[in-house]
Design a protein around this motif. Structure first.
Motif, short mmCIF file in Angstrom:
data_model
loop_
_atom_site.label_atom_id
_atom_site.label_comp_id
_atom_site.label_asym_id
_atom_site.label_seq_id
_atom_site.Cartn_x
_atom_site.Cartn_y
_atom_site.Cartn_z
N ILE A 131 -7.09 15.50 -1.45
CA ILE A 131 -7.64 14.92 -0.21
C ILE A 131 -7.45 15.87 0.97
N PHE A 136 -11.56 16.66 -0.66
CA PHE A 136 -12.38 15.73 -1.42
C PHE A 136 -12.26 14.34 -0.81
N GLN A 138 -12.10 10.19 -0.90
CA GLN A 138 -11.32 9.28 -1.76
C GLN A 138 -12.06 8.93 -3.05
N LYS A 153 -5.75 5.29 -3.08
CA LYS A 153 -5.20 4.88 -1.79
C LYS A 153 -3.70 4.63 -1.90
N ILE A 156 -1.61 7.83 -2.27
CA ILE A 156 -1.46 8.55 -0.99
C ILE A 156 -0.41 7.85 -0.12
N ARG A 157 -0.50 6.51 -0.07
CA ARG A 157 0.46 5.76 0.74
C ARG A 157 1.88 5.99 0.24
N LEU A 160 3.21 9.64 0.97
CA LEU A 160 3.62 9.93 2.35
C LEU A 160 4.85 9.12 2.75
N ARG A 164 8.21 10.88 3.95
CA ARG A 164 8.78 10.53 5.25
C ARG A 164 10.25 10.16 5.10
N THR B 9 -0.17 -3.78 3.89
CA THR B 9 -0.22 -2.61 3.00
C THR B 9 -1.52 -1.84 3.17
N GLU B 12 -1.26 0.45 5.99
CA GLU B 12 -0.39 1.60 5.66
C GLU B 12 -1.16 2.64 4.84
N GLU B 13 -2.02 2.17 3.98
CA GLU B 13 -2.86 3.11 3.22
C GLU B 13 -3.79 3.88 4.14
N LEU B 14 -4.40 3.14 5.07
CA LEU B 14 -5.33 3.81 5.99
C LEU B 14 -4.60 4.82 6.87
N ALA B 16 -1.88 6.53 6.10
CA ALA B 16 -1.55 7.70 5.28
C ALA B 16 -2.80 8.57 5.07
N LEU B 17 -3.91 7.91 4.73
CA LEU B 17 -5.15 8.66 4.51
C LEU B 17 -5.63 9.33 5.80
N GLY B 22 -8.48 11.92 5.51
CA GLY B 22 -9.26 11.47 4.36
C GLY B 22 -10.01 10.17 4.58
N LEU B 23 -10.17 9.75 5.85
CA LEU B 23 -10.89 8.50 6.10
C LEU B 23 -12.34 8.75 6.46
N GLU B 27 -13.85 3.68 8.59
CA GLU B 27 -12.47 3.29 8.32
C GLU B 27 -11.56 3.73 9.46
N ASP B 40 4.55 0.07 14.53
CA ASP B 40 5.00 0.61 13.24
C ASP B 40 4.00 1.65 12.73
N ALA B 43 4.00 4.87 14.77
CA ALA B 43 5.12 5.75 14.45
C ALA B 43 4.91 6.42 13.10
N ALA B 44 4.41 5.64 12.13
CA ALA B 44 4.18 6.21 10.81
C ALA B 44 3.13 7.32 10.89
N TYR B 48 3.60 11.06 9.69
CA TYR B 48 2.74 11.56 8.60
C TYR B 48 1.96 12.81 9.04
#
Ligand SMILES: [Zn+2]
Lengths: 172, 237
Positions: A131, A136, A138, A153, A156-157, A160, A164, B9, B12-14, B16-17, B22-23, B27, B40, B43-44, B48
């Protein structure tokens, strides 16, 4: 002369300053382009293109938004990804196993990161690299690795989140 | 922040991406709205992005081929040349128009004279995105110079000459192309005007990458099959 002074010189069309800047960063830019593209000829093209952009637009550098090296790496990565998408829109991921970050070849200057990456499960490492470093999308990663989009997804979560925790133990 | 874990969750995925660029735009837009309300995730994201920067900076280093620098510097010089030439050619075109000028307003629909259209073509070539410029310099004490401008993919080119003395009686100037295998091919003959200038149309006898040199000599009227006098101007591709 530091990097920022050099960029200012370049902005005044000082060819000697461009040469010096090139001497400092050519290997870094080429390495990033090669990482993304995995193709020498196109990586050379991108490298030349990045320095050409610097030549014409050195004045666009904004010191408030990070160091020169970070700026250059980001420009290069994005430019290389653009090239890859434009030149080979249907290109698939050549070999998922080569997608894992080659930890042994990483620069040793950031050993903590290196170790944290090495501790990630291979499939998480691969998703991060595909990524971020290869650009590339997703769904492309999902198709190529033959896993559901949701799996990409969550890899990746988790990657990271783990990085962290490993790299900033003070954060809650 | 109190979030029901199941629903958070996805954010959190969004996040990270997003840090890994990668969005998809839609998105990213959706995430921006959530970020505005969630400390939260803010900060993440900051953490990241820091990690992403470190990953990026850890790319394995390899040596860049030296050819890149040569091509870069050539491109820079081409840009300089093109810029200065654009002025020269524009000035030349304006001069030619001015010389024909008494009649200019009265004959707007009349075709351009040959020299006018050659100059206009040269200006257009210089301005073209993929134009290349070859500089020809005097090989003797002559204070003359010339530039050949062509566009990738086209065989025609413009030659702009400055500072050549008018050819001696019975003589003409002639251009030549030297191929990489040293074969010399005859090209156009031309005369300069009273100021020593000329704008000449040329056709490359071979694809541009196969050409090694372009030279100019003085030849008997009508031109020669091979150069018969020493080179006056030369440029290497
Ligand atoms: Zn949140």
């Amino acid at each position: 002369m530091d990097d920022i002074q050099l960029l200012l010189q370049i902005a005044t069309e000082d060819e000697g300053a461009l040469r010096e800047f090139y001497r400092r960063y050519a290997n870094l830019v080429f390495s990033m382009a090669l990482s993304v593209l995995q193709n020498h000829a196109i990586a050379e093209e991108v490298t030349q293109d990045v320095f050409w952009t610097i030549w014409r637009k050195a004045a666009l550098y904004d010191a408030d938004r990070g160091g020169v090296k970070t700026w250059l790496l980001t420009i290069t990565r994005r430019r290389a990804i653009d090239y890859r998408r434009r030149l080979k829109p249907t290109d698939s991921i050549d070999d998922p196993t080569s997608g894992a970050l080659p930890t042994s070849a990483l620069q040793s200057s950031d050993i903590d990161l290196q170790q944290a990456l090495a501790e990630l499960p291979d499939e998480q490492q691969a998703c991060v690299e595909l990524i971020y470093l290869r650009g590339f999308k997703q769904h492309e990663v999902a198709e190529q690795l033959a896993v559901p989009l949701g799996t990409v997804k969550s890899r990746i979560r988790l990657a990271l989140k783990r990085l962290r925790e490993r790299l900033s133990p003070i954060a809650d | 922040m109190n979030h029901a874990t199941d629903t958070h969750t996805e954010w959190e995925e969004l996040v990270a991406l997003h840090a890994l660029e990668g969005l998809e735009p839609a998105e990213a837009q959706r995430l921006e709205q959530h970020l505005a309300t969630c400390a939260d995730c803010q900060a993440a994201l900051a953490d990241y992005q820091g990690i992403a920067g470190r990953i990026q900076a850890s790319v394995p280093l390899v040596q860049a081929p030296a050819s890149i620098e040569r091509r870069l510097l050539r491109r820079v010089q081409q840009q300089r040349l093109r810029r200065s030439l654009r002025w020269v050619a524009t000035a030349a075109a304006l001069l030619i128009l001015a010389l024909g000028g008494g009649y200019w307003w009265g004959r707007q629909t009349a075709p351009l004279s040959a020299s006018e259209s050659r100059a206009a073509t040269a200006v257009a070539r210089i301005g073209a995105e993929k134009s290349q410029i070859l500089q020809l310099s005097a090989t003797t004490g002559l204070s003359a110079s010339a530039r050949c401008i062509w566009v990738f993919g086209e065989s025609q080119a413009s030659l702009i000459v400055a500072g050549l003395p008018p050819a001696a009686a019975g003589q003409t100037y002639q251009t030549w192309f030297v191929l990489k295998d040293q074969t010399v091919l005859a090209s156009t003959t031309f005369q300069v005007d009273a100021t020593g200038a000329a704008v000449v149309q040329l056709v490359a006898p071979a694809p541009w990458p196969d050409l090694a040199q372009m030279i100019i000599t003085s030849e008997p009227q009508g031109g020669s099959l091979q150069p018969s006098t020493p080179t006056l101007l030369a440029g290497t591709f």
